[in-house]
Motif scaffolding. Structure first.
Motif, short mmCIF file in Angstrom:
data_model
loop_
_atom_site.label_atom_id
_atom_site.label_comp_id
_atom_site.label_asym_id
_atom_site.label_seq_id
_atom_site.Cartn_x
_atom_site.Cartn_y
_atom_site.Cartn_z
N UNK A 1 -9.27 -7.01 -7.79
CA UNK A 1 -7.93 -7.05 -7.22
C UNK A 1 -7.16 -5.90 -7.83
N UNK A 2 -6.54 -5.10 -6.99
CA UNK A 2 -5.73 -3.98 -7.47
C UNK A 2 -4.43 -4.52 -8.04
N UNK A 3 -4.06 -4.06 -9.24
CA UNK A 3 -2.86 -4.53 -9.93
C UNK A 3 -1.58 -3.91 -9.38
N UNK B 1 0.28 3.90 -0.56
CA UNK B 1 -0.94 4.55 -0.08
C UNK B 1 -1.46 3.90 1.19
N UNK B 2 -1.31 2.58 1.30
CA UNK B 2 -1.81 1.81 2.43
C UNK B 2 -0.66 0.96 2.99
N UNK C 1 1.23 -9.75 -0.41
CA UNK C 1 -0.19 -9.39 -0.28
C UNK C 1 -0.64 -8.50 -1.44
N UNK C 2 -1.95 -8.55 -1.66
CA UNK C 2 -2.58 -7.72 -2.69
C UNK C 2 -3.81 -7.05 -2.09
N UNK D 1 -9.63 -4.34 1.20
CA UNK D 1 -9.15 -5.44 2.01
C UNK D 1 -7.75 -5.81 1.55
N UNK D 2 -6.94 -6.24 2.44
CA UNK D 2 -5.62 -6.75 2.07
C UNK D 2 -5.67 -8.26 2.26
N UNK D 3 -5.39 -8.99 1.17
CA UNK D 3 -5.35 -10.45 1.20
C UNK D 3 -3.90 -10.91 1.19
#
Length: 142
Positions: A38-40, A47-48, A61-62, A79-81
């Protein structure tokens, strides 16, 4: 396998593992998973960016980054959760599945090596029966 595509066309017979090309475009095999995290950073939305129509649904979302190796090349997909809980669940499940698949592959390789060794050993025993030693020919007296 984890599959992705830009446009689904059911006329082509659906979509499956055979549609993953040799460079890993279109999907990945979970056995090839190298890392998932998971990106912090909250800067990932810079960026996205999330489309304005989805911004309300995905305000918490993360981003999850999956790294996998295909033909020796390290690739990644993001992926975006919806929230951190879903992201952590996805990461845990993919790690467990990847570990199980790698373990199964390792056991299959060990099993095939044992079978090959046993086959070679039995072939060697059959070929060495001509010079005495252990012969399995029996004779009966009348």
């Amino acid at each position: 396998a984890l599959l992705w595509l830009k446009k689904f066309n059911p006329k082509n017979g659906g979509y499956g593992i055979i549609n993953i090309d040799k460079d890993g475009h279109g999907g990945m095999l979970l056995v090839d998973l190298v890392d998932i995290q998971v990106k912090d950073s909250k800067a990932d939305t810079l960026e996205n960016p999330i489309p304005k129509k989805l911004l309300d649904k995905f305000k918490n979302s993360v981003l999850v980054m999956v790294q996998y190796k295909t033909r020796g090349i390290l690739r990644s997909i993001e992926f975006r959760c919806k929230d951190n809980d879903e992201a952590q669940f996805l990461c845990t499940c993919m790690r467990v599945i990847g570990d199980l698949l790698r373990r199964e592959r390792s056991l299959r390789q060990k099993s095939s090596k044992k079978k090959a060794a046993a086959k070679a050993e039995s072939a060697g025993a059959v070929g060495s029966g001509s010079g005495g030693g252990s012969s399995s020919v029996s004779t009966t007296k009348k």
